[in-house]
Design an enzyme around this catalytic site. Sequence first.
Site, mmCIF file in Angstrom:
data_model
loop_
_atom_site.group_PDB
_atom_site.id
_atom_site.type_symbol
_atom_site.label_atom_id
_atom_site.label_comp_id
_atom_site.label_asym_id
_atom_site.label_seq_id
_atom_site.Cartn_x
_atom_site.Cartn_y
_atom_site.Cartn_z
ATOM 1 N N TYR A 160 -16.252 26.237 -28.248
ATOM 2 C CA TYR A 160 -16.717 25.602 -29.491
ATOM 3 C C TYR A 160 -18.239 25.604 -29.633
ATOM 4 C CZ TYR A 160 -17.984 21.256 -27.033
ATOM 5 O OH TYR A 160 -18.575 20.331 -26.205
ATOM 6 N N HIS B 87 -35.067 37.526 -22.225
ATOM 7 C CA HIS B 87 -34.114 38.460 -21.631
ATOM 8 C C HIS B 87 -33.233 37.718 -20.619
ATOM 9 C CE1 HIS B 87 -37.112 42.031 -22.450
ATOM 10 N NE2 HIS B 87 -36.682 41.446 -23.556
ATOM 11 N N TYR C 40 -25.457 17.559 -34.144
ATOM 12 C CA TYR C 40 -25.282 17.812 -32.706
ATOM 13 C C TYR C 40 -26.555 18.416 -32.131
ATOM 14 C CZ TYR C 40 -22.813 19.123 -28.411
ATOM 15 O OH TYR C 40 -22.405 19.232 -27.107
ATOM 16 N N GLU D 7 -43.831 42.048 -29.815
ATOM 17 C CA GLU D 7 -42.691 41.790 -30.699
ATOM 18 C C GLU D 7 -43.096 40.991 -31.936
ATOM 19 O OE1 GLU D 7 -40.112 43.349 -30.157
ATOM 20 O OE2 GLU D 7 -39.388 43.261 -28.086
ATOM 21 N N HIS E 223 -37.649 34.364 -28.101
ATOM 22 C CA HIS E 223 -37.024 35.601 -27.616
ATOM 23 C C HIS E 223 -37.172 35.693 -26.112
ATOM 24 C CE1 HIS E 223 -36.009 39.760 -26.979
ATOM 25 N NE2 HIS E 223 -37.235 40.026 -26.538
ATOM 26 N N HIS F 190 -31.294 45.100 -24.991
ATOM 27 C CA HIS F 190 -32.580 44.420 -25.055
ATOM 28 C C HIS F 190 -32.475 43.001 -24.489
ATOM 29 C CE1 HIS F 190 -36.484 43.933 -27.643
ATOM 30 N NE2 HIS F 190 -36.513 43.142 -26.557
ATOM 31 N N SER G 51 -48.080 39.175 -29.122
ATOM 32 C CA SER G 51 -46.933 39.795 -28.468
ATOM 33 C C SER G 51 -46.559 41.113 -29.148
ATOM 34 C CB SER G 51 -45.735 38.841 -28.523
ATOM 35 O OG SER G 51 -44.536 39.516 -28.210
#
Length: 228
Positions: free
Chosen positions: A123, A104, A218, A83, A102, A165, A81
């Site tokens: 929260y 968009h 959680y 990135e 990552h 971005h 990639s």
Amino acid sequence: MTPGQSTALPDTTVTRQALIEACLWMNERHLNQGTSGNISARVGEGLLITPSGVPYEDLSPDALVTIPLTGQPKAEGPKPSSEWRFHQRLHQARPDMPVVLHAHPPYCSILAVQRRPIPACHYMIAAFGGNDVPLVDYALFGSSELCENMAEIMSDRHGCLMANHGATVLGETIARARWRLEELETLARTYLFSSIGGAPHILSDAEIAEVLVAFQTYGPQDQGERKA
């Protein structure tokens, strides 16, 4: 939150398929478009990352690219990639988070274009490690400047917006990275809509501190990725 012990996922067909399924899931859930998103996982002393420009539907487990944790990828073979540099830098900065995802997402991208971090309007902000989802300063995609901006912001957070971005989240597992990305897009939508005709009430640092304690157990728990 202080980053903990270094962890890695096994480099198996199951892990590789789970990374592909995460890409397909992002587009199915409208959290990403085309091939603009990418995902990586730390395996052994290196990283597995999605290749550059390959439609997710065409990915196979052996199409994922292995790159080192430091230094340049191999010149020969499929390209990682575009990135890959910030993925590599985040894995260096956060050894406790073996997955970087990552994308968009539309609502996250709106806030990123407006250059607005997300305050503690709900929260669920605690899913990202603190009392906000911070905004990373703009830098050219794939640049060393973006890498350093990302590493600094994510030193104590599990998710961020990236100016003009998109968004990035970290995960203890692939499942938890997927969970955080969807929660981040929901949070971005909630913040945007709650600002219409008024202003959202922001939870105090003390209230978020209570939630952070509760969030230690959680979300999807680490039961291993899907078995073959």
